[in-house]
Design a protein around this motif. Structure first.
Motif, mmCIF file in Angstrom:
data_model
loop_
_atom_site.group_PDB
_atom_site.id
_atom_site.type_symbol
_atom_site.label_atom_id
_atom_site.label_comp_id
_atom_site.label_asym_id
_atom_site.label_seq_id
_atom_site.Cartn_x
_atom_site.Cartn_y
_atom_site.Cartn_z
ATOM 1 N N GLY A 64 0.817 -1.212 0.000
ATOM 2 C CA GLY A 64 0.000 0.000 0.000
ATOM 3 C C GLY A 64 0.848 1.258 0.000
ATOM 4 N N MET A 65 1.940 1.230 0.750
ATOM 5 C CA MET A 65 2.852 2.381 0.791
ATOM 6 C C MET A 65 3.562 2.572 -0.551
ATOM 7 N N TYR A 66 3.900 1.455 -1.189
ATOM 8 C CA TYR A 66 4.522 1.542 -2.512
ATOM 9 C C TYR A 66 3.556 2.183 -3.510
ATOM 10 N N ILE A 67 2.284 1.792 -3.448
ATOM 11 C CA ILE A 67 1.282 2.359 -4.360
ATOM 12 C C ILE A 67 1.145 3.860 -4.125
ATOM 13 N N LEU A 68 1.105 4.256 -2.850
ATOM 14 C CA LEU A 68 1.033 5.685 -2.519
ATOM 15 C C LEU A 68 2.255 6.423 -3.069
ATOM 16 N N SER A 69 3.428 5.803 -2.944
ATOM 17 C CA SER A 69 4.667 6.424 -3.424
ATOM 18 C C SER A 69 4.641 6.639 -4.931
ATOM 19 N N ILE A 70 4.264 5.602 -5.691
ATOM 20 C CA ILE A 70 4.273 5.754 -7.154
ATOM 21 C C ILE A 70 3.178 6.716 -7.609
ATOM 22 N N LEU A 71 2.099 6.792 -6.843
ATOM 23 C CA LEU A 71 1.033 7.744 -7.179
ATOM 24 C C LEU A 71 1.557 9.182 -7.071
ATOM 25 N N VAL A 72 2.217 9.494 -5.957
ATOM 26 C CA VAL A 72 2.737 10.848 -5.749
ATOM 27 C C VAL A 72 3.859 11.168 -6.734
ATOM 28 N N ILE A 73 4.768 10.213 -6.942
ATOM 29 C CA ILE A 73 5.871 10.434 -7.896
ATOM 30 C C ILE A 73 5.310 10.651 -9.300
ATOM 31 N N SER A 74 4.339 9.845 -9.700
ATOM 32 C CA SER A 74 3.756 9.951 -11.036
ATOM 33 C C SER A 74 3.071 11.296 -11.245
ATOM 34 N N ILE A 75 2.327 11.759 -10.249
ATOM 35 C CA ILE A 75 1.667 13.072 -10.344
ATOM 36 C C ILE A 75 2.717 14.174 -10.446
ATOM 37 N N THR A 76 3.791 14.033 -9.663
ATOM 38 C CA THR A 76 4.870 15.031 -9.718
ATOM 39 C C THR A 76 5.516 15.071 -11.091
ATOM 40 N N VAL A 77 5.806 13.879 -11.653
ATOM 41 C CA VAL A 77 6.387 13.802 -13.000
ATOM 42 C C VAL A 77 5.427 14.410 -14.014
ATOM 43 N N GLY A 78 4.117 14.161 -13.856
ATOM 44 C CA GLY A 78 3.121 14.735 -14.751
ATOM 45 C C GLY A 78 3.177 16.254 -14.763
ATOM 46 N N PHE A 79 3.340 16.863 -13.579
ATOM 47 C CA PHE A 79 3.396 18.325 -13.500
ATOM 48 C C PHE A 79 4.740 18.872 -13.985
ATOM 49 N N ILE A 80 5.806 18.067 -13.865
ATOM 50 C CA ILE A 80 7.086 18.481 -14.452
ATOM 51 C C ILE A 80 6.957 18.512 -15.983
ATOM 52 N N ILE A 81 6.287 17.490 -16.534
ATOM 53 C CA ILE A 81 6.016 17.465 -17.985
ATOM 54 C C ILE A 81 5.142 18.664 -18.364
ATOM 55 N N PHE A 82 4.170 18.976 -17.517
ATOM 56 C CA PHE A 82 3.285 20.127 -17.704
ATOM 57 C C PHE A 82 4.100 21.406 -17.863
ATOM 58 N N LEU A 83 5.107 21.580 -17.010
ATOM 59 C CA LEU A 83 5.968 22.761 -17.088
ATOM 60 C C LEU A 83 6.850 22.731 -18.330
ATOM 61 N N LEU A 84 7.509 21.579 -18.560
ATOM 62 C CA LEU A 84 8.443 21.484 -19.682
ATOM 63 C C LEU A 84 7.748 21.679 -21.026
ATOM 64 N N ASN A 85 6.481 21.287 -21.118
ATOM 65 C CA ASN A 85 5.739 21.451 -22.363
ATOM 66 C C ASN A 85 5.295 22.889 -22.600
ATOM 67 N N ASN A 86 5.493 23.726 -21.592
ATOM 68 C CA ASN A 86 5.124 25.135 -21.730
ATOM 69 C C ASN A 86 6.320 26.058 -21.935
ATOM 70 N N ILE A 87 7.517 25.480 -21.911
ATOM 71 C CA ILE A 87 8.700 26.296 -22.164
ATOM 72 C C ILE A 87 9.292 25.921 -23.516
ATOM 73 N N HIS A 118 7.745 16.868 -3.129
ATOM 74 C CA HIS A 118 6.869 16.685 -4.289
ATOM 75 C C HIS A 118 5.805 17.783 -4.338
ATOM 76 N N ILE A 119 5.265 18.129 -3.181
ATOM 77 C CA ILE A 119 4.257 19.193 -3.110
ATOM 78 C C ILE A 119 4.872 20.513 -3.568
ATOM 79 N N ILE A 120 6.110 20.773 -3.123
ATOM 80 C CA ILE A 120 6.805 22.019 -3.511
ATOM 81 C C ILE A 120 7.039 22.056 -5.023
#
Length: 388
Positions: free
Chosen positions: A267-290, A357-359
């Motif tokens: 369960g903790m592993y699932i929580l970890s990959i969920l947060v990491i994946s969302i963070t990576v998604g928002f990094i892609i969000f930024l990179l696609n705008n520059i 990740h939140i930051i």
């Protein structure tokens, strides 16, 4: 809009599943299994010791000199010393060796190096062993002399045993403390190579975005749509996160089926990959705008930074111990891509684990909103010709 976007991502996954499966699953799992099998010794705690090559030259040929030779040929001593005719180190037992011990309590032995393969370390090791053996022999002889000076036979034996016991007493007890959490080679590489999945998707998302912008008018047509651009791109970001969660989950399930890793705290592993994946998604969000060229450079830097310093090729503290690379290893993105998985492994996940990740997500959103707003104002204020 959300349903349409989800349908689009379903279509993308279905169309590219074979390439995704190979890139995001076969490659990292294959590499992790290969590296874990090749580097098992880094996690076993075992130290491989090459026996020191020695030659013993006995000029005394007495009982005590022969005893010394027997000591080095003992089964346990053979793990550390190899007696040969032409060794790297020469131990010379001089004439009158036995007499010097019995009469003067002196243990005289010469040690020297005779080959290029010898080392100061080896010389000091042999010297330390001989000093220890010499002290033991001398003390044993002294104990015997004390016991021989006593008149009663039983008392002699008792005193000799008491003296020997006192001299052999270990005053400092060594205790080996076993860690409650044992990181194996397979667990380490399973977690560190999962970074390959996240970073490779990030890089491929930036590359594909650049390719689309260069070969189609897709982004121009999207700009002309009567939809909120921010909402559209946020939904796009969540879609990227969904793909990452999906493949990361399959990755972990494959390892669990093989009983190689991710066997605890699932369960903790699932929580970890969920947060990491969302963070990576928002990094892609930024990179696609520059600017795409800058985005590609940043994505490549992240990939190779983690490859070298993020543990993907092995534990940096062990591979580069004592070198400048060990100091440079602090320059990594482990706090984003690896630390949550390690925390799940050690069963100590908390809100503090995900503060970085939140930051990162907040920073990506703020910068992206500023860029999107500026671009939207420029688009509305500029002169655009609609290509029919």
């Amino acid at each position: 809009m959300i349903i349409a976007t989800l349908k689009q991502f379903y279509s993308t996954i279905k169309k590219n599943f074979a390439s995704y499966f190979f890139t995001f699953l076969v490659m990292p799992i294959g590499l992790s299994l290969l590296l874990s099998n090749a580097n098992t010794s880094l996690f076993s705690g075992e130290i491989e010791i090459n026996p020191l090559s020695i030659t013993i030259k006995d000029k005394d040929n007495s009982e005590y000199s022969k005893l010394l030779e027997k000591i080095f040929k003992d089964k346990e001593m053979k793990k550390f010393f190899k007696v040969e005719d032409k060794g790297d180190h020469l131990i010379t037992i001089p004439e009158e060796f036995e007499n010097e011990i019995l009469e003067n309590g002196k243990f005289n032995i010469t040690i020297e190096t005779i080959e290029d393969n010898s080392s100061i370390y080896g010389l000091e090791t042999i010297e330390s062993i001989l000093n220890s053996v010499g002290k033991g022999i001398v003390k044993s002889i002294e104990n015997n002399k004390i016991s021989e000076s006593l008149s009663e036979v039983n008392l002699k034996a008792q005193v000799f045993n008491d003296l020997t016991q006192m001299q052999n007493t270990v005053f400092l007890e060594n205790k080996k403390i076993e860690s409650s959490s044992k990181l194996t080679s397979q667990s380490f590489y399973a977690m560190t190579l999962m970074q390959f999945l996240f970073l490779n998707y990030l890089l491929s998302a930036v590359v594909s975005s650049k390719k689309l912008s260069e070969t189609t008018a897709l982004f121009q047509r999207i700009d002309m749509l009567p939809v909120n651009k921010i909402k559209y791109k946020l939904v796009d970001t969540l879609g990227d996160s969904f793909i990452l969660v999906l493949f990361a989950l399959i990755y972990m399930l494959i390892y669990r089926i093989l009983a190689k890793a991710f066997m605890e705290n699932f369960g903790m592993y699932i929580l970890s990959i969920l947060v990491i994946s969302i963070t990576v998604g928002f990094i892609i969000f930024l990179l696609n705008n520059i600017k795409k060229e800058v985005a590609m450079i940043l994505a490549n830097i992240a990939m190779y930074l983690q490859l070298v310093f993020g543990g993907m090729i092995g534990p940096v503290d062990k591979l580069f111990s004592g070198t400048i690379m060990e100091k440079l290893s602090n320059i990594n993105l482990n706090v984003i891509f690896l630390d949550p998985l390690m925390s799940a492994f050690n069963n100590n996940i908390s809100l503090k684990t995900f503060i970085p990740h939140i930051i990162v997500i907040i920073i990506c959103i703020i910068i992206s909103l500023i860029i999107i707003t500026i671009k939207e104002k420029e688009r509305i204020g500029g002169n655009y010709e609609i290509i029919k």
